[in-house]
Motif scaffolding. Sequence first.
Motif, PDB file in Angstrom:
ATOM      1  N   TYR A  75       0.811  -1.217   0.000  1.00 39.29           N
ATOM      2  CA  TYR A  75       0.000   0.000   0.000  1.00 39.29           C
ATOM      3  C   TYR A  75       0.847   1.271   0.000  1.00 39.29           C
ATOM      4  N   TYR A  76       2.125   1.163   0.278  1.00 38.08           N
ATOM      5  CA  TYR A  76       3.005   2.334   0.329  1.00 38.08           C
ATOM      6  C   TYR A  76       3.097   3.048  -1.011  1.00 38.08           C
ATOM      7  N   ARG A  77       3.221   2.289  -2.095  1.00 39.59           N
ATOM      8  CA  ARG A  77       3.492   2.870  -3.410  1.00 39.59           C
ATOM      9  C   ARG A  77       2.465   3.900  -3.857  1.00 39.59           C
ATOM     10  N   SER A  78       1.200   3.648  -3.557  1.00 35.62           N
ATOM     11  CA  SER A  78       0.161   4.547  -4.063  1.00 35.62           C
ATOM     12  C   SER A  78      -0.257   5.609  -3.049  1.00 35.62           C
ATOM     13  N   ALA A  79       0.440   5.695  -1.917  1.00 35.80           N
ATOM     14  CA  ALA A  79       0.051   6.647  -0.875  1.00 35.80           C
ATOM     15  C   ALA A  79       0.436   8.079  -1.234  1.00 35.80           C
ATOM     16  N   HIS A  80      -0.462   9.010  -0.935  1.00 41.41           N
ATOM     17  CA  HIS A  80      -0.177  10.430  -1.063  1.00 41.41           C
ATOM     18  C   HIS A  80       0.205  11.031   0.285  1.00 41.41           C
TER      19      HIS A  80
END
Length: 111
Positions: A75-80
């Motif tokens: 989930y880290y990759r798409s976090a803003h």
Amino acid sequence: MPERIGRVIVMGPEQCGKSWLTNAIGEQPQAAAYEKTIGVEFAKRAVAASNGDTVQLQVWDLGGDTRFISITRSYYRSAHCVLLCYAADDDASFRQCVSLYEAEKNLLPED
């Protein structure tokens, strides 16, 4: 219909209030008793930005148990945005939060 999506991940040690915070942001009812997050939980809320756009906040509550780290890292990759959560009345919780951030910060988006 929301014009933009803002992905927020909530991370921190076990039993520090991540699920409570996620449910509060998503305007969901709070659990009467502690329930361990298995992997990831999700909430969403539409908010108005200062420019008048509507932003759909997607809030991802990442389980604090280290057994789920391989699941939650995806989930880290798409976090803003990352919200670091710890129990304010527990020094060990704060230290665990700092350690988690130090261990994972290279995997988080930079901008």
